[in-house]
Design an enzyme around this catalytic site. Structure first.
Site, PDB file in Angstrom:
ATOM      1  CB  CYS A  56     -41.452  96.340  -9.717  1.00  6.43           C
ATOM      2  SG  CYS A  56     -41.290  95.021  -8.664  1.00  6.43           S
ATOM      3  CG  ASP A  57     -44.755  97.200 -12.061  1.00  6.90           C
ATOM      4  OD1 ASP A  57     -43.526  97.194 -12.423  1.00  6.90           O
ATOM      5  OD2 ASP A  57     -45.294  96.391 -11.849  1.00  6.90           O
TER       6      ASP A  57
ATOM      7  CG  ASN B  93     -33.995  98.215  -7.461  1.00  7.87           C
ATOM      8  OD1 ASN B  93     -33.798  97.636  -8.143  1.00  7.87           O
ATOM      9  ND2 ASN B  93     -34.750  98.062  -6.300  1.00  7.87           N
TER      10      ASN B  93
ATOM     11  CB  VAL C  27     -38.756  70.453 -12.961  1.00  8.20           C
ATOM     12  CG1 VAL C  27     -38.502  69.169 -12.180  1.00  8.20           C
ATOM     13  CG2 VAL C  27     -37.429  70.694 -13.533  1.00  8.20           C
TER      14      VAL C  27
ATOM     15  CB  CYS D 156     -43.674  94.563  -7.533  1.00  5.65           C
ATOM     16  SG  CYS D 156     -42.044  95.217  -7.036  1.00  5.65           S
TER      17      CYS D 156
END
Ligand code: NDP
Length: 459
Positions: free
Chosen positions: A145-146, A58, A91, A142
């Protein structure tokens, strides 16, 4: 073009997901020579959550989709092409109380006029028994996503959580799975009424009320989810091939606690619709300041806003030191190239890094130097992060040790023989003897010290 280490930076970007890299692209193209500190292990991995995603379908501009790690490689290469300098490290500390701001990284202090915080958010996990084994082998944070992963097609799937994300993902997964189980720890959903109604009305979703995840089981891939009832006693065992966490995210704001205004959930508070934080000259972009949209494209958009706002702020205060770009058009982006597979003809006994089973066999039997055998796969984001670090170690050692890369998909038998079940896995051999094994991304220094130890023994 690079500023000297003592110079004050114009803009430092912390974070290398879509927000951080987009901010760097815009700042670099404004001739501000930004410094990007990628993050390494703190708060997920460099490149952000897309590094642990497979196909991104997407993101505009990729009509056939693109692997998440490949998309992040491209964003980073684009930022570097325009003059972004990159430090691959976490950091250690930030001081926003004095200007220029100071950042401690790799034991040194960097000073900067403007700071873009794009450290993202980490999807929460449950840390139940079996989770590490089946992470990315059935368990994902997710669904969007998957969800379309082939292993999930027509299989029973489960989502844990009772919020809007869990409901949205459960509905989404009904497109792929044969049935979706929603595991809710209480007797009601937290989700909005409209979202909850869609779930409750869907015959392909079963809600399991007052249930918690106990543990996971299976073989190479997840096969079962063992639930506990409200009293913590074993309850149903669900034969699921996919399990998706939707139990909220934790923003990666540890570095700025007590320095920037955060909301109750720990997200950076920004001006509505803008990237400005409670400290002038500090901009926030992406998921670190967004608990709502959390998409790669919205993160990228906010990274753009942050860079433009930083540029404006620097020029308003007459703080920007721009660099002249020579040549005006930079050379083509330097994208990571796949490792070529050595054959009998192309095998080089002295090469620092080569790929494939032929090279492994030869080096294993013939090399008297420490040998790193690196198991990777094309869609493995952490491999994208770890491989350059391993190559750097080998370059530093100037040939005293060698590396060979084995693609799990191309050479599954070798991986099976070596007992490797996930990527990245790195095995360190000396004269055919396995001396050390690492699973997942490690600090470069860990590998370097192990090899140094072997070399000291050899000498
Ligand atoms: P939420 O924090 O709203 O929900 C998290 C859910 O996970 C809750 O139901 C919570 O249970 C459950 N949970 C948390 N920890 C555990 C645990 N250890 N074990 C089991 N369950 C657990 O997060 P979301 O990601 O759902 O939503 C974040 C924000 O984004 C919200 O404001 C939401 O409205 C918004 N959003 C909106 C969407 C839309 O409008 N289309 C889509 C997605 C998100 P409990 O309820 O018991 O606390």
């Amino acid at each position: 073009m690079a500023a000297s280490s003592e110079a004050i930076e114009n803009i430092v970007v912390i974070g290398s997901g879509p927000a951080g890299t987009t901010a760097a692209i815009y700042a670099a193209r404004a001739n501000l020579a930004p410094l990007l500190i990628t993050g390494y292990q703190d708060g997920g991995i460099a490149g952000g959550q897309l590094m642990t995603t497979t196909h991104v379908e997407n993101f505009p501009g990729f009509p056939d989709g693109i692997l998440g790690p490949d998309l992040m490689d491209r964003c980073r290469a684009q930022a570097e092409r325009w003059g972004t300098r990159v430090i691959e490290a976490d950091v250690e500390a930030l001081d926003l109380s004095r200007r220029p701001f100071s950042i401690t990284v790799e034991g040194r202090t960097i000073r900067t006029q403007a700071l873009i915080l794009a450290t993202g958010a980490s999807a929460n996990r449950l840390h139940c028994p079996g989770e590490d084994t089946y992470w990315s082998r059935g368990i994902s944070a997710c669904a969007i996503c998957d969800g379309a992963t082939p292993q999930f097609r027509d299989a029973e799937l489960a989502v844990v959580g009772g919020g809007d994300s869990a409901c949205e993902e459960a509905v989404y997964l009904t497109k792929y799975g044969s049935h979706v189980h929603l595991i809710v720890r209480r007797g009601e959903l937290r989700a909005s009424r409209a979202m909850a109604d869609r779930v409750l009305a869907n015959p392909n979703i079963t809600v399991h009320w007052n249930r918690q995840v106990g543990h996971f089981s299976g073989g190479e891939w997840l096969e079962a989810l063992h639930l506990l009832d409200g009293g913590g006693e074993p309850a149903e065992v669900l034969p699921v091939r996919g399990l998706f966490y939707a139990i909220g995210h934790t923003p990666n704001t540890r570095l700025v606690q007590g320095q920037l205004q955060l909301d109750a959930a720990g997200y950076v508070v920004t001006r509505p619709g803008g990237p400005e934080t409670s400290v002038e000259g500090v901009l926030a972009a992406g998921d670190v300041a967004d608990d709502q949209w959390r998409q790669a494209i919205t993160a990228a958009a906010s990274g753009c806003q942050a860079a433009l706002a930083a540029e404006r702020w620097l020029s308003h205060h007459d703080l920007a030191v721009t660099v002249a770009r020579e040549p005006v058009d930079p050379i083509a982006a330097d994208l990571p190239q796949p490792t070529s597979t050595a054959t009998e003809a192309s095998f080089d006994p002295a090469a620092l890094w080569q790929g494939g089973s032929y090279a492994l066999r030869r080096l294993y039997h013939e090399s008297d130097r420490p040998l790193l055998v690196v198991y990777t796969s094309p869609s493995c984001g952490p491999c994208h992060v770890f491989k350059p670090q391993l190559k750097r170690v080998l370059q530093e050692l100037q040939g005293a040790a060698q590396g060979v890369e084995i693609d799990l998909e191309a050479d599954p038998d070798i991986a099976t023989q070596a007992g490797v079940t996930g990527t990245p896995t790195v095995q360190l051999f000396l004269r055919k003897e396995l001396r050390q094994q690492w699973r997942g991304v490690q600090q470069r220094s860990v590998v370097r010290e192990a090899i140094d130890g072997l070399l000291a023994g050899v000498a």
